[in-house]
Design a protein around this motif. Structure first.
Motif, PDB file in Angstrom:
ATOM      1  N   LEU A 203       0.827  -1.207   0.000  1.00 17.72           N
ATOM      2  CA  LEU A 203       0.000   0.000   0.000  1.00 17.72           C
ATOM      3  C   LEU A 203       0.861   1.257   0.000  1.00 17.72           C
ATOM      4  O   LEU A 203       0.690   2.150  -0.837  1.00 17.72           O
ATOM      5  N   SER A 204       1.801   1.300   0.928  1.00 20.99           N
ATOM      6  CA  SER A 204       2.613   2.502   1.103  1.00 20.99           C
ATOM      7  C   SER A 204       3.370   2.848  -0.173  1.00 20.99           C
ATOM      8  O   SER A 204       3.397   4.006  -0.608  1.00 20.99           O
ATOM      9  N   HIS A 205       3.967   1.856  -0.795  1.00 22.09           N
ATOM     10  CA  HIS A 205       4.816   2.149  -1.951  1.00 22.09           C
ATOM     11  C   HIS A 205       4.003   2.286  -3.239  1.00 22.09           C
ATOM     12  O   HIS A 205       4.357   3.085  -4.109  1.00 22.09           O
ATOM     13  N   HIS A 206       2.926   1.531  -3.373  1.00 21.44           N
ATOM     14  CA  HIS A 206       2.067   1.756  -4.546  1.00 21.44           C
ATOM     15  C   HIS A 206       1.475   3.167  -4.511  1.00 21.44           C
ATOM     16  O   HIS A 206       1.382   3.832  -5.545  1.00 21.44           O
ATOM     17  N   ALA A 207       1.074   3.629  -3.327  1.00 17.15           N
ATOM     18  CA  ALA A 207       0.509   4.979  -3.231  1.00 17.15           C
ATOM     19  C   ALA A 207       1.518   6.023  -3.698  1.00 17.15           C
ATOM     20  O   ALA A 207       1.167   6.971  -4.411  1.00 17.15           O
ATOM     21  N   ALA A 208       2.785   5.842  -3.298  1.00 12.25           N
ATOM     22  CA  ALA A 208       3.822   6.792  -3.721  1.00 12.25           C
ATOM     23  C   ALA A 208       4.008   6.746  -5.235  1.00 12.25           C
ATOM     24  O   ALA A 208       4.118   7.784  -5.893  1.00 12.25           O
ATOM     25  N   VAL A 209       4.048   5.547  -5.789  1.00  8.61           N
ATOM     26  CA  VAL A 209       4.275   5.409  -7.238  1.00  8.61           C
ATOM     27  C   VAL A 209       3.086   5.968  -8.017  1.00  8.61           C
ATOM     28  O   VAL A 209       3.258   6.686  -9.008  1.00  8.61           O
ATOM     29  N   PHE A 210       1.876   5.659  -7.590  1.00  8.72           N
ATOM     30  CA  PHE A 210       0.692   6.146  -8.319  1.00  8.72           C
ATOM     31  C   PHE A 210       0.663   7.666  -8.353  1.00  8.72           C
ATOM     32  O   PHE A 210       0.338   8.267  -9.370  1.00  8.72           O
TER      33      PHE A 210
ATOM     34  N   GLU B  22      -0.820  -8.593  -2.066  1.00 14.20           N
ATOM     35  CA  GLU B  22      -0.103  -7.469  -2.669  1.00 14.20           C
ATOM     36  C   GLU B  22      -1.050  -6.654  -3.562  1.00 14.20           C
ATOM     37  O   GLU B  22      -0.940  -5.428  -3.646  1.00 14.20           O
ATOM     38  N   ALA B  23      -1.966  -7.350  -4.244  1.00 17.25           N
ATOM     39  CA  ALA B  23      -2.912  -6.654  -5.118  1.00 17.25           C
ATOM     40  C   ALA B  23      -3.875  -5.806  -4.298  1.00 17.25           C
ATOM     41  O   ALA B  23      -4.254  -4.702  -4.699  1.00 17.25           O
ATOM     42  N   LEU B  24      -4.272  -6.316  -3.135  1.00 14.31           N
ATOM     43  CA  LEU B  24      -5.136  -5.520  -2.255  1.00 14.31           C
ATOM     44  C   LEU B  24      -4.404  -4.256  -1.816  1.00 14.31           C
ATOM     45  O   LEU B  24      -4.976  -3.162  -1.798  1.00 14.31           O
TER      46      LEU B  24
ATOM     47  N   ALA C 116      -4.532  -1.883  -4.634  1.00 12.00           N
ATOM     48  CA  ALA C 116      -5.881  -1.335  -4.820  1.00 12.00           C
ATOM     49  C   ALA C 116      -6.163  -0.243  -3.792  1.00 12.00           C
ATOM     50  O   ALA C 116      -6.736   0.810  -4.113  1.00 12.00           O
ATOM     51  N   LEU C 117      -5.740  -0.471  -2.566  1.00  9.22           N
ATOM     52  CA  LEU C 117      -5.918   0.541  -1.516  1.00  9.22           C
ATOM     53  C   LEU C 117      -5.124   1.793  -1.853  1.00  9.22           C
ATOM     54  O   LEU C 117      -5.614   2.917  -1.716  1.00  9.22           O
ATOM     55  N   GLY C 118      -3.883   1.595  -2.283  1.00 13.40           N
ATOM     56  CA  GLY C 118      -3.049   2.736  -2.659  1.00 13.40           C
ATOM     57  C   GLY C 118      -3.676   3.526  -3.795  1.00 13.40           C
ATOM     58  O   GLY C 118      -3.621   4.763  -3.815  1.00 13.40           O
ATOM     59  N   ALA C 119      -4.279   2.825  -4.725  1.00 14.99           N
ATOM     60  CA  ALA C 119      -4.929   3.489  -5.860  1.00 14.99           C
ATOM     61  C   ALA C 119      -6.160   4.257  -5.402  1.00 14.99           C
ATOM     62  O   ALA C 119      -6.352   5.428  -5.746  1.00 14.99           O
ATOM     63  N   ALA C 120      -7.010   3.605  -4.621  1.00 13.31           N
ATOM     64  CA  ALA C 120      -8.260   4.243  -4.206  1.00 13.31           C
ATOM     65  C   ALA C 120      -7.984   5.498  -3.383  1.00 13.31           C
ATOM     66  O   ALA C 120      -8.617   6.536  -3.589  1.00 13.31           O
ATOM     67  N   TYR C 121      -7.023   5.415  -2.453  1.00 18.52           N
ATOM     68  CA  TYR C 121      -6.801   6.547  -1.555  1.00 18.52           C
ATOM     69  C   TYR C 121      -6.034   7.692  -2.204  1.00 18.52           C
ATOM     70  O   TYR C 121      -6.033   8.801  -1.697  1.00 18.52           O
TER      71      TYR C 121
ATOM     72  N   HIS D  84     -13.207  -9.417  -2.484  1.00 16.19           N
ATOM     73  CA  HIS D  84     -14.424  -8.608  -2.385  1.00 16.19           C
ATOM     74  C   HIS D  84     -14.111  -7.194  -1.880  1.00 16.19           C
ATOM     75  O   HIS D  84     -14.796  -6.240  -2.239  1.00 16.19           O
ATOM     76  N   ALA D  85     -13.072  -7.074  -1.058  1.00 20.33           N
ATOM     77  CA  ALA D  85     -12.670  -5.721  -0.626  1.00 20.33           C
ATOM     78  C   ALA D  85     -12.158  -4.929  -1.823  1.00 20.33           C
ATOM     79  O   ALA D  85     -12.461  -3.742  -1.973  1.00 20.33           O
TER      80      ALA D  85
END
Lengths: 365, 365, 365, 365
Positions: free
Chosen positions: D80-87, D103-105, D108-113, D136-137
C-alpha cells in the motif's frame, strides 16, 4: 530496573545469554524484543527457545525477502518503526543492543528517537560490508558502550564517546566459553559464511583433498545471507563427487555444542567471527580465510591465509596456543551487571572532542 | 554525473541552492528529492518553489503528525523506506544530504543501505537535542564530507573519517550571503525557535521593554517544532498588551530578504543557527540566547547572553564587526562542484583509526 | 472474553462508550487501541480521557501530516502495520471497529490478515468521499456486523453477508442520547465540516443575516479535515465584520454537552452526521446543507436544503418532531453485549450469494 | 491514455500479457508496477522478463519473510505505502489490478486513496482463505470491473456495483489459450499447491501407485506458500523410494509450454486454479482435489474427487470434453481495450442498492 534486550538472531542470544542470566539473578525485570531471523521458523525460531529459558519475549517481524540491499534497507525501516512503538509502550530504564546487524541499527534508532537510554555491546570493532557503517552509527546513538577489547575501547574514545560512558568489562561471550571443558579431538572444524568469493571455498576444499588423512573434517553449513545459494551448490557438488565420509556436513549445532567443538578441534578453518572472538579463550589454532574478518582484533592463535593448505599444516604442527583474555576472562556478565547498576540514565548526548581550542567570540555578559 | 539532492525543509534548499546552480551550470543532471516540511502546504510547499526554479523534483511524504519523539521516530522510518525506493530507481552517481534533521538521517540510511555514494554537508558540528546524535550517525554513513569550518573538519577526522574523503571547501550558504548588499537599518532582528525554555522569550521581551526607543524591532515567527504553541501564546498576549507598533511580527521572509535583513540590522537577538553561521559573513552583532546553539562554532560577532538587555546594549555600542570567512568566503559552491568531479564513487567504508598497534597474531603464510 | 476496541477519534469513543461500559460490567476484558486523532494532543488526546474512564489503552501513532490523499494512504498503511502487530500480541477473542475512517480500515485489514474475528459497527450505510469505499471494504473483511438501521442491514445482506452474522441491535449512540434530558432553548446550532464547497457556508451566513432576531446562534468550529482553513478564514472575516454577539463560535464541547445542545435547540443547521443520526432520537428539526450526508438514512425531522433560509423558517414553524427509533431505542449496548456472547469466533469467510445456479461439472465420485 | 498495470507474480503477468499487448498496439502508454514475488530472484524475477518483452517496469519490494499471517499483513501495508507513492508520481489514467493476492489488495488501496481510477479483473469469484475477503474488498474499491464469467458478473451486481461499471468481456487468459495447439499426449499432469492438507498429496501418490502403467506422470513443483516445505519433503521421500522414472518432477515451465501441456494431457490432477479456468477452453479432463478451488465456477470437464484414483479412471475413460467458452472465447483482450477506451475516468463511488424505499424525511425546499 526494567531492561529491554534486543535480540536479532541466534548469535545475539548466544552472546547476551550470560548477561541476561546475571541481570535476572539480580532481580532486574527483563523484556526480550526478538526480531530479524530470531522470529523466523526457517531459522528455528529462537524466540521460542528464549521463552523456554524463562524470559518474557515480544516479537517484531521486520525481515523483507530478497537478501538484497533494498531488502535490507526496508528491513531497517520496519525494525525502526516497530521497535519505536514497543519501546514507548514498555518505557524501560535501559535498552541493550549488540553488534552491527541492520535490525540492531533499526532498534538503536527507535531507541534514540523515543528517548531511551541505549547500551551497545561490541562497538569500536572493525569489519567489512555495510555492517562497518552500521556499527559506528549505533555508537553515535548509544549512551553507554561495552566494547569487547581495550583496542575497541580506544576506538570509541577516538570516535568522541566520553570515557565515563564506556563500561570496559570485556565480551560476555567469554562467560559461556569459560563453562566449556575442551577435549582433544582429531578433528578440523570449517565454518565459511558467504562473502562473495567462491574461490575461497574451493581453496578449503582443495586443502582437504591435499591433506593426509587421520583427521575428521566437520563443515558447518553456512548462514543464509546473500550468496549462500552458490556455496550450497558447490558443497553439494563436492559431496556428490567425494562421498559422505570425507567431510561431515552439519546443519545446526546448539551454542554450547558449538563452543565445545571449537574448543576441542585441532584446527578451525574459515571466516566466522567466532574464530576470532571465542577461539582466543581456548587457544584453538585458527586459519582465517578471506577478508570477511579483516580488521577484527585477534589473539596469537589466528593465522591469515595465504595458502590455506600450508596454513593448516602450520597450525597442526603448532598445536594449541595459550589461552588469551583478549575478549574477556569469563567473568564479564557479572561485572557488567554491577557496572550498569552504577550508572545513571540520560538521553542528551554531547560528543566529546579533544581540545580544538575555543571560539574567539564576543564573550559573555 | 547524475546527482540526487535531498531537501527536507526550506532551510536545506536555501543552503544548497548555490551548489545546485553550480552543478547544473556544469551540465550535471540533478534530481531533487523533497520530503519533510518541504512537501507540506502549511510550510508553503517548498517543492513547488524548487520546481519553479527549474529543477526536477520527486516528493516523499514522511512526516507524522504530533511533534513528539514517537512521531519523529516513525518519520525517520518512513523517510528511510521511501528514500531507499527512490534511490534504487534513480541510481544516481552521488546523493547529497545536509545537516542533522531526522528526515535527512532517514535519507542517509536509505542511501547507505542501497549502495549509494553519500555526500554530507555540515558534519562535524556540535549542538543539542537528538540532532547531535543524528548528525554524527550520518557522518558514519557518509562517503564524502563537506564540513563548514576547519574545526568541523578536525572533528570529522577525530571521528575516524579519512582525510581524503573530506572536501574542505567551506559552507555554501556564504555564496548566497556574498550576493547580498547590506544597508544600515535602525532595526533589531529577533528569531527565537522553540527550545523548551519560555523564560528566554520573556527575557527578550523584557529587554525590549527596558530599551530606549528609536529602533524598530522585527520578530520573525518561530518554526513549528514541539513547543511552538507556547511561544505563540506568549507573543500574542504580549502583542495584545503592548499594541502593534512596538514590535513588528513577521510570519515569512524569502531567503534573500532574510539574509539582507540579517546583514543590515544593528543587532540580531535569539537562537537561530543562521545567527551563528550566516551572520559571520556580515559581521552583524549577535546576542545568542539560551543553549540551542551551544557548541556551535562562531566568529567574534557573537555574544552569549547572560543578561539579554545588557548584551544588546553592548552590541549596539560596539557596532558592526569585521566580516569573517569562518563559514566560507562566498565562492564555496564552485569549489565544491570541482572537488566532487575529482573524487571517485565508492561504497565500502573502512573507518580510519589512529595507530593503535597491530595484532600479534600467528602471522600470514 | 478479551475484546479489543479500536478507537480512531473522539466520535468513535462517544458512540462505543456505552458498549464498552456494558461489556465491562459483564466481566469481559477490554483493551482499547487508540489511534488517529485519538492520540494527538491537538485533538485533546482522547486516549488519556479513556484511560481516566478506567480502561486499558494502547496507542498507535499512524497519522501523516498533510490532509492530502497521499497522507491518508500512508496513514492507512501505518495503521495496518501497527494494528497487525498489536493484534498478534494481544490475541483477543474479538476486535471491534466502527465506521469508515481510513484508520479504521487499516485496523480492519490488520485484524483480517492476522486471523482475528472482526466485528464492525455502522456498516451498510451510504455517504460520499473515499469513506464510502472504505466502509464497504471493511464490511467485506468483517465477520460480524452491527448495522445501525434496518435498511443498513438489508444492504449488508445485498452485499453478500450472511444474515446469521448480522447482529441487528441498533446504533449504540442512542444509549447515550437516552440519558440526555432536552430543554427548550431559543437557539440554533450550526455544525459544518469541510466538504469542498465554501458557497454552502456563505448560504448559512446569509440565512443568519436575513433571519429575524430573538434566537441565539451557536456555531461549532469545524473539524480539521482538508478544507478547514478556508472555512476558518471565512468565519473569521465574518466575525470581524459583524461583531461577537451575532454568532457565538465555540471550539469544543464535551460529548454529553453536545448531545444536550442538539436535543434542546429549535433547529440544527449544517452537515454533521450527528444531525442525521442522533437528532432522530430527539426529533430536533434539522436543515441538512450540501451533499456530505447524501444517501444517509434519516427520520422525518430532516430537511434537505435547497434554500437554507427558507428551510430554517419552515423548521422553526414546524417545531420539534416526534422522536424516532430509527437509529436505536437507547437500549442497544446491552442487546449487543448479549448477542456477542452468543456467537462463535470464526475466521474463514464465505460470501453468500443468492442462488445463481450450480456448475454443470462432471460431478463427484 | 497512460495505464498502470499492477503485476504481483508470474501468474498475474501470464493472464494480463494479452491485455498489455492489445493496449500497447493501440498506442496507449503502459507502466508495469511489479511487486510481490515478481521482483524476487528466487521466483525467477519476472520483472526482468517483462522488461525484456519491451515494457517499462517499476519495482516495489513489499514481501516480508515468514509465510505467516503477520508477514502477509505487513506485506499489504508495504505494498500500500509504496504503490501509493508510485501512483501519485505517475498519475496514470487507469490502474489495472487482477485477482485477490494480498499485494494486489495493497495496490488497490493505494490506488483508491490517492484518487486513481481502478480497474479490477477477476472480481466476483469465490474461493477459500483470506483471498476471499481480499477479492471482495478490492471490488468495493474498484471503479471498473472485468469479471471472468457471467456468474461472476451477477455477483458483482449483487455486491452493489453498478452495471454500467462492469465490462463483461470474459477472461483474457483465454486469449493466450487460443494460440495454443493441443496435441495428444499419453500423460497425466499434476499440480498441487499447499492447502494445509497433506493427506490429499498422499491420495494422489497412492492413485499413481494403483494405476496401470503406460502413462507418463508429470508433477509440477508447488508454489512456495505456507506449507510448501511439507509437500517438498513428502515428494522427496516418495521420489527416493520409487525412483526417478515413475513420476517426472518439474520445477518450472514457461507459461506457453504449461498451457500446451495442460491442453494436451489425458488428465489433469490437483488443485491449481488453472485447472478450473484454463482447462475449460481445451476440454481437458480434470480431477480437482480438495477444497482450494471450492466455489470457483467451472465447465463440464471438471470432476471433484472424492476418490482420486476412481476419478482419474473415470476421466481417462471419458476422454476430452467439448471446449467451453465459460472463461472467454480467446478474443477478450481486444474487446477489453475497446471497452476501456469508451468509459470515463471517475473517482467518487456511490454503491448501488436495489430499491429499499426512500427516506420519509421532511422533504426539500
Amino acid at each position: 530496573m526494567h531492561i529491554a534486550i534486543v535480540i536479532c538472531d541466534r548469535a545475539n542470544y548466544g552472546r547476551l545469554q550470560p548477561v541476561m542470566q546475571h541481570l535476572k539473578s539480580r532481580d532486574h525485570e527483563l523484556t526480550v524484543i526478538a526480531s530479524g531471523s530470531a522470529v523466523l521458523s526457517r531459522f528455528k525460531y529462537v524466540a521460542d527457545d528464549i521463552r523456554e529459558d524463562g524470559y518474557r519475549v515480544e516479537e517484531i517481524l521486520c525481515s523483507f525477502e530478497g537478501s538484497t540491499p533494498q531488502a535490507m534497507a526496508q528491513s531497517v525501516a520496519a525494525s525502526l518503526s516497530h521497535h519505536a512503538a514497543v519501546f514507548e509502550r514498555l518505557a524501560p530504564d535501559f535498552v541493550i543492543v549488540i553488534g552491527d546487524r541492520h535490525e540492531a541499527l533499526g532498534a538503536a534508532l527507535g531507541a534514540a528517537y523515543t528517548g531511551q537510554c541505549l547500551v551497545h555491546f561490541q562497538g569500536g570493532e572493525s569489519s567489512g560490508t555495510i555492517d562497518e557503517s552500521a556499527r559506528h552509527a549505533i555508537t553515535q546513538l548509544a549512551h553507554y558502550h561495552v566494547p569487547a577489547t581495550q583496542r575497541a575501547k580506544a576506538r570509541l574514545v577516538q570516535m568522541c564517546q566520553r570515557e565515563s560512558t564506556i563500561l570496559t568489562v570485556g565480551c560476555p561471550s567469554s562467560d559461556l566459553a569459560r563453562s566449556v571443558m575442551p577435549e582433544d579431538r582429531d578433528e578440523i572444524l570449517v565454518v565459511y559464511h558467504p562473502s562473495g568469493n567462491l574461490h575461497e571455498v574451493e581453496q578449503i576444499l582443495q586443502a582437504r583433498a591435499d591433506l593426509e588423512g587421520g583427521l575428521r573434517w566437520r563443515w558447518l553449513w553456512p548462514n543464509i545471507d546473500a550468496g549462500a545459494n552458490e556455496i550450497h551448490k558447490l558443497l553439494r557438488r563436492f559431496k556428490a563427487e567425494w562421498g559422505d565420509g570425507w567431510i561431515d556436513f552439519e546443519t545446526n549445532m546448539a551454542p554450547r555444542d558449538y563452543l565445545k567443538t571449537l574448543a576441542s578441534v585441532r584446527c578451525a578453518v574459515g571466516n566466522s567471527s567466532s574464530f576470532v572472538r571465542d577461539s582466543s579463550f581456548f587457544g584453538t589454532p585458527v586459519v582465517l580465510v578471506g577478508e570477511r574478518q579483516m580488521g577484527r582484533e585477534h589473539a596469537a592463535n589466528v593465522m591469515h591465509a595465504g595458502n590455506v593448505g600450508e596454513c593448516i599444516r602450520h597450525q597442526l604442527r603448532h598445536g594449541r596456543y595459550s589461552p588469551s583474555g583478549l575478549y574477556g576472562d569469563g567473568f564479564v556478565s557479572e561485572r557488567f551487571a554491577r557496572a550498569l547498576e552504577g550508572v545513571g540514565r540520560y538521553t542528551q548526548k554531547w560528543s566529546h572532542h579533544a581540545d580544538l581550542g575555543t571560539c574567539a567570540g564576543a564573550g559573555r555578559v
